[in-house]
Each structure stands twice: as structure tokens, then as C-alpha cells.
Motif scaffolding. Structure first.
Motif, PDB file in Angstrom:
ATOM      1  N   ILE A   1       0.842  -1.206   0.000  1.00  0.00           N
ATOM      2  CA  ILE A   1       0.000   0.000   0.000  1.00  0.00           C
ATOM      3  C   ILE A   1       0.872   1.249   0.000  1.00  0.00           C
ATOM      4  CG2 ILE A   1      -1.680   1.337   1.346  1.00  0.00           C
ATOM      5  CD1 ILE A   1      -2.797  -1.390   2.320  1.00  0.00           C
ATOM      6  N   LEU A   2       1.949   1.247   0.800  1.00  0.00           N
ATOM      7  CA  LEU A   2       2.845   2.402   0.875  1.00  0.00           C
ATOM      8  C   LEU A   2       3.476   2.689  -0.485  1.00  0.00           C
ATOM      9  CD1 LEU A   2       4.278   4.555   2.584  1.00  0.00           C
ATOM     10  CD2 LEU A   2       6.060   2.859   3.074  1.00  0.00           C
ATOM     11  N   ILE A   3       3.928   1.656  -1.174  1.00  0.00           N
ATOM     12  CA  ILE A   3       4.533   1.832  -2.504  1.00  0.00           C
ATOM     13  C   ILE A   3       3.514   2.405  -3.480  1.00  0.00           C
ATOM     14  CG2 ILE A   3       5.480   0.594  -4.495  1.00  0.00           C
ATOM     15  CD1 ILE A   3       6.781  -1.341  -2.428  1.00  0.00           C
ATOM     16  N   LEU A   4       2.285   1.887  -3.429  1.00  0.00           N
ATOM     17  CA  LEU A   4       1.228   2.399  -4.312  1.00  0.00           C
ATOM     18  C   LEU A   4       0.942   3.872  -4.017  1.00  0.00           C
ATOM     19  CD1 LEU A   4      -1.317  -0.589  -4.255  1.00  0.00           C
ATOM     20  CD2 LEU A   4       0.256   0.025  -6.103  1.00  0.00           C
ATOM     21  N   VAL A   5       0.879   4.223  -2.726  1.00  0.00           N
ATOM     22  CA  VAL A   5       0.580   5.599  -2.329  1.00  0.00           C
ATOM     23  C   VAL A   5       1.689   6.555  -2.760  1.00  0.00           C
ATOM     24  CG1 VAL A   5       0.405   7.122  -0.309  1.00  0.00           C
ATOM     25  CG2 VAL A   5      -0.964   5.037  -0.415  1.00  0.00           C
ATOM     26  N   LEU A   6       2.939   6.113  -2.662  1.00  0.00           N
ATOM     27  CA  LEU A   6       4.066   6.981  -2.982  1.00  0.00           C
ATOM     28  C   LEU A   6       4.280   7.181  -4.474  1.00  0.00           C
ATOM     29  CD1 LEU A   6       6.767   5.882  -0.353  1.00  0.00           C
ATOM     30  CD2 LEU A   6       5.250   7.864  -0.280  1.00  0.00           C
ATOM     31  N   PHE A   7       4.007   6.160  -5.268  1.00  0.00           N
ATOM     32  CA  PHE A   7       4.410   6.225  -6.675  1.00  0.00           C
ATOM     33  C   PHE A   7       3.275   6.356  -7.688  1.00  0.00           C
ATOM     34  CE2 PHE A   7       8.029   4.177  -4.574  1.00  0.00           C
ATOM     35  CZ  PHE A   7       9.029   5.058  -4.963  1.00  0.00           C
ATOM     36  N   LEU A   8       2.092   5.818  -7.406  1.00  0.00           N
ATOM     37  CA  LEU A   8       1.014   5.919  -8.396  1.00  0.00           C
ATOM     38  C   LEU A   8       0.578   7.353  -8.679  1.00  0.00           C
ATOM     39  CD1 LEU A   8      -1.361   2.843  -7.833  1.00  0.00           C
ATOM     40  CD2 LEU A   8       0.419   3.187  -9.546  1.00  0.00           C
ATOM     41  N   PRO A   9       0.421   8.214  -7.651  1.00  0.00           N
ATOM     42  CA  PRO A   9       0.019   9.600  -7.968  1.00  0.00           C
ATOM     43  C   PRO A   9       1.041  10.344  -8.814  1.00  0.00           C
ATOM     44  CG  PRO A   9      -0.346   9.123  -5.653  1.00  0.00           C
ATOM     45  CD  PRO A   9       0.457   7.989  -6.198  1.00  0.00           C
ATOM     46  N   PHE A  10       2.286   9.931  -8.718  1.00  0.00           N
ATOM     47  CA  PHE A  10       3.354  10.605  -9.454  1.00  0.00           C
ATOM     48  C   PHE A  10       3.505  10.064 -10.869  1.00  0.00           C
ATOM     49  CE2 PHE A  10       7.987  11.336 -10.279  1.00  0.00           C
ATOM     50  CZ  PHE A  10       7.926  12.718 -10.316  1.00  0.00           C
ATOM     51  N   SER A  11       3.072   8.819 -11.087  1.00  0.00           N
ATOM     52  CA  SER A  11       3.337   8.161 -12.371  1.00  0.00           C
ATOM     53  C   SER A  11       2.090   7.877 -13.205  1.00  0.00           C
ATOM     54  CB  SER A  11       4.091   6.834 -12.136  1.00  0.00           C
ATOM     55  OG  SER A  11       3.355   5.989 -11.267  1.00  0.00           O
ATOM     56  N   VAL A  12       0.916   7.892 -12.593  1.00  0.00           N
ATOM     57  CA  VAL A  12      -0.320   7.583 -13.327  1.00  0.00           C
ATOM     58  C   VAL A  12      -1.231   8.807 -13.298  1.00  0.00           C
ATOM     59  CG1 VAL A  12      -2.334   6.079 -13.483  1.00  0.00           C
ATOM     60  CG2 VAL A  12      -0.141   5.142 -12.698  1.00  0.00           C
ATOM     61  N   LYS A  13      -1.482   9.378 -14.462  1.00  0.00           N
ATOM     62  CA  LYS A  13      -2.261  10.623 -14.551  1.00  0.00           C
ATOM     63  C   LYS A  13      -3.665  10.472 -13.978  1.00  0.00           C
ATOM     64  CE  LYS A  13       0.573  13.566 -16.436  1.00  0.00           C
ATOM     65  NZ  LYS A  13       0.969  14.792 -15.716  1.00  0.00           N
ATOM     66  N   LYS A  14      -4.301   9.332 -14.221  1.00  0.00           N
ATOM     67  CA  LYS A  14      -5.670   9.141 -13.743  1.00  0.00           C
ATOM     68  C   LYS A  14      -5.720   9.168 -12.221  1.00  0.00           C
ATOM     69  CE  LYS A  14      -9.789   6.446 -14.777  1.00  0.00           C
ATOM     70  NZ  LYS A  14     -10.344   5.313 -15.548  1.00  0.00           N
ATOM     71  N   VAL A  15      -4.710   8.600 -11.592  1.00  0.00           N
ATOM     72  CA  VAL A  15      -4.634   8.626 -10.128  1.00  0.00           C
ATOM     73  C   VAL A  15      -4.355  10.044  -9.641  1.00  0.00           C
ATOM     74  CG1 VAL A  15      -3.334   7.821  -8.118  1.00  0.00           C
ATOM     75  CG2 VAL A  15      -3.917   6.221  -9.946  1.00  0.00           C
ATOM     76  N   GLU A  16      -3.442  10.741 -10.320  1.00  0.00           N
ATOM     77  CA  GLU A  16      -3.107  12.114  -9.944  1.00  0.00           C
ATOM     78  C   GLU A  16      -4.331  13.014  -9.988  1.00  0.00           C
ATOM     79  OE1 GLU A  16      -0.265  15.830 -11.494  1.00  0.00           O
ATOM     80  OE2 GLU A  16      -0.237  13.886 -12.524  1.00  0.00           O
ATOM     81  N   HIS A  17      -5.181  12.841 -11.002  1.00  0.00           N
ATOM     82  CA  HIS A  17      -6.362  13.689 -11.173  1.00  0.00           C
ATOM     83  C   HIS A  17      -7.499  13.297 -10.232  1.00  0.00           C
ATOM     84  CE1 HIS A  17      -4.810  14.575 -15.491  1.00  0.00           C
ATOM     85  NE2 HIS A  17      -4.272  15.374 -14.599  1.00  0.00           N
TER      86      HIS A  17
END
Length: 336
Positions: free
Chosen positions: A7-23
Motif C-alpha cells: 500500500i505504501l509503494i502504491l501511495v508513494l508512486f502511483l500519484p506521481f506516475s499515473v495521470k488518472k490517479v493524480e487527477h
């Protein structure tokens, strides 16, 4: 522990690397927060009640301040022009950096960033100066907003997790933050040129709609709610791996908040078992580094988006300023 690490890895990296998550960051963090609290066994009625109550104050502050800013936009623009003419432009800009930084602890970092955009649009400076002024003001806002639990999500989460009162952060980091805000204002007098140019960032910004203001307040509520679940869910991870680290090491580790939202990192790192020195080191590392790049803090994201500042433009000025501030405060906190 394996589930929490995933979960920590997903929280740290998905918002930075996946636009849909960032938005859709608020919804993503809510889901991850619920997952972390469930996996760690921390989910219970008390935590659910806490997650429902904790976001109320900052949400109301964002909503009310947003409405006031909408209603007062035209008078505000007039006042900005009149004041800038009454003072020398450099003194006016320096005062704005200081005032927005200190006021953000009450009007919230989001509203301070919106007022910053109005100021930049009203005062047609050359492009480089506008970028520098915006970066310095966002450093100031990011620092100042952390002085109260209604200023920004990071401060809301920290005060909640520590179980402290309204004045906790002011007493803990106020002696470091307030001088930094003042110095940032003074610096702006030397790095922001007042020569007008047609090559400006700003264009006339229409007043926000009521729908936008309400949606933003709702997103803040969901964001803080998700961070509450996330912070408590990560407590077993913090107790095992973070509590033993030295404050100086945590200070530099938190430079990663230049690319990751510092409220998320605060939720993952802060624990009531930590002493004041460690909490201070964590917070100052997060807050200073959060101004270095656009993704690091909410005011950066709002200002850069509305003023069309690129990541490269921000980094050219924001990185060296942030590194110098971090080095100075490292010496103050850990050498002297």
C-alpha cells in the motif's frame, strides 16, 4: 507488514506516475487509507468516527474562505492595484509574500494560493519575475499554513494524530517558520524585478463558480478523511521502521516531499510515540522540500496550473532556494 508495504509503494508512486490517479488523488487516498487501516487491524468505530470528524474544520475553512474570495475578488483586485501604487512595487511584493504566508494559517493554503494568482494577474511583471515571485510566495504559504490545524491537510493530520490542541504547531515550529516567511519576503525584494513586460504569465481570471468552490471543499474533506485512515493504518509500520531513526536522517529523507504530497508523507510518518525534536525535524523537512517542485504542495499545484508555470521553470528557481533553506535549517537544528 507486506500488505502495508505494498500500500505504501502504491501511495508513494502511483500519484506521481499515473495521470488518472493524480487527477483523482482524493478518492485514491481514501481507498488506500481504508485498505491500510483494514490490513493493519486498526479499523474500528472510533477510527471511523475520527475520520468523519477530523476534516470538518478545514473543510469549513476552505468553503467559507472560498466564498469570501469569490465575493471580494473585484474589490481585492482594486485594493491590490491601489496598494502597489502607494508602496514601491518591491516592498509591496515582499509584504505580499509575508502576509500570504502568515495569513494562510487562517484562510488556508488553498485560498492564499488563489489570492496569489489574483495578485500575479493584476501586476504585470516580466515572466521570470512572476515565476520567482510565485515560487517564493508558495514556499511562504506552504510553511505558514502549517502553523494551525486549519491551514492545510498536513497540519490537520499531524494535530489529529498527536492528539494536541490548536496551538500545538505554532509552539512547535513557529520559531522556525515565522522567521523563514519573513526572510522569503525580503529575498523577493532582490530576486523579483519590477520592470513591466508584455510577456507575462497571467491573464484575467474569472471568478470561481459556486460549484467549483463546493467541489473543492468536498475534495478536501475526502482527502483529509483518507489521510486519517492512512496515518492510523501505517502505525505498525512506523513503530517498527521509523521510530528508531535519528531526527537528522528523517529531515533529509523528507526531501522526497518535493515530488510527493507532504500531507501524505506526514500521515505515514508521524506518530504520538515520537518526541518533539523528531516531529519538528519531520515537519520542517517536509514543509521546506514541499516548495521545491510543483507536485510537493497544494499551493504549488494551484498556482502553477492557473499561471501556466512549467515544471522546468519552477525547478530552476525552486530547487536551489529549497536546498539552501534546508541546509541553513539543518545547521540551526542539528549543529548549533
Amino acid at each position: 507488514m507486506i500488505g502495508l508495504f505494498i500500500i505504501l509503494i502504491l501511495v508513494l508512486f502511483l500519484p506521481f506516475s499515473v495521470k488518472k490517479v493524480e487527477h483523482n488523488l482524493e478518492a485514491f487516498l481514501f481507498v488506500m487509507g481504508v485498505a491500510a487501516a483494514t490490513v493493519s487491524g486498526m479499523m474500528n468505530l472510533h477510527l471511523i468516527e475520527k475520520a468523519l470528524v477530523d476534516p470538518i474544520n478545514i473543510t469549513l475553512a476552505v468553503l467559507i474562505a472560498g466564498l469570501i474570495t469569490k465575493w471580494a475578488q473585484k474589490p481585492l483586485e482594486t485594493a491590490i492595484l491601489a496598494t502597489s501604487k502607494a508602496l514601491t512595487p518591491r516592498i509591496f511584493l515582499a509584504l505580499m509574500v509575508i502576509i500570504l504566508g502568515l495569513a494562510s494559517s487562517i484562510i488556508t493554503a488553498i485560498i492564499a494560493a488563489i489570492i496569489l494568482v489574483i495578485i500575479v494577474n493584476v501586476l504585470p511583471l516580466e515572466r521570470q519575475s512572476e515565476v520567482r515571485f510565485t515560487v517564493l510566495a508558495c514556499f511562504s504559504i506552504g510553511l505558514g499554513a502549517a502553523l494551525t490545524p486549519i491551514g492545510e491537510p498536513l497540519s490537520t493530520i499531524v494535530v489529529s494524530k498527536m492528539g494536541e490542541d490548536f496551538s500545538y504547531l505554532m509552539e512547535l515550529i513557529g520559531p522556525e517558520v515565522i522567521p523563514a516567511v519573513i526572510v522569503l519576503g525580503i529575498i523577493s525584494m532582490f530576486f523579483v524585478k519590477t520592470k513591466e513586460s508584455s510577456n507575462t504569465l497571467g491573464s484575467e481570471q474569472p471568478a470561481e463558480s459556486y460549484k467549483e468552490i463546493i467541489i473543492r471543499a468536498g475534495k478536501i474533506y475526502l482527502f483529509v478523511m483518507g489521510l486519517t485512515f492512512l496515518g492510523h493504518g501505517f502505525e505498525p509500520l512506523i513503530e517498527k521502521y521509523i521510530l528508531g531513526l535519528s531526527p537528522g536522517l528523517l529531515y533529509w529523507i523528507n526531501m522526497i516531499s518535493a515530488i510527493l504530497d507532504n500531507a501524505t508523507l506526514a500521515a505515514a510518518e508521524v506518530s504520538p510515540a515520537m518526541d518533539g525534536e523528531t516531529i519538528r525535524a519531520i515537519l520542517l523537512g517536509l514543509l521546506i522540500a514541499g516548495g521545491m517542485l510543483i507536485p510537493g504542495n497544494i499551493p504549488n499545484i494551484i498556482s502553477a496550473g492557473k499561471l501556466n508555470i512549467t515544471s522546468k521553470e519552477w525547478a530552476v528557481f525552486g530547487l536551489p532556494v529549497g536546498l539552501i533553506i534546508m541546509a541553513v535549517y539543518f545547521v540551526i537544528l542539528f549543529v548549533f
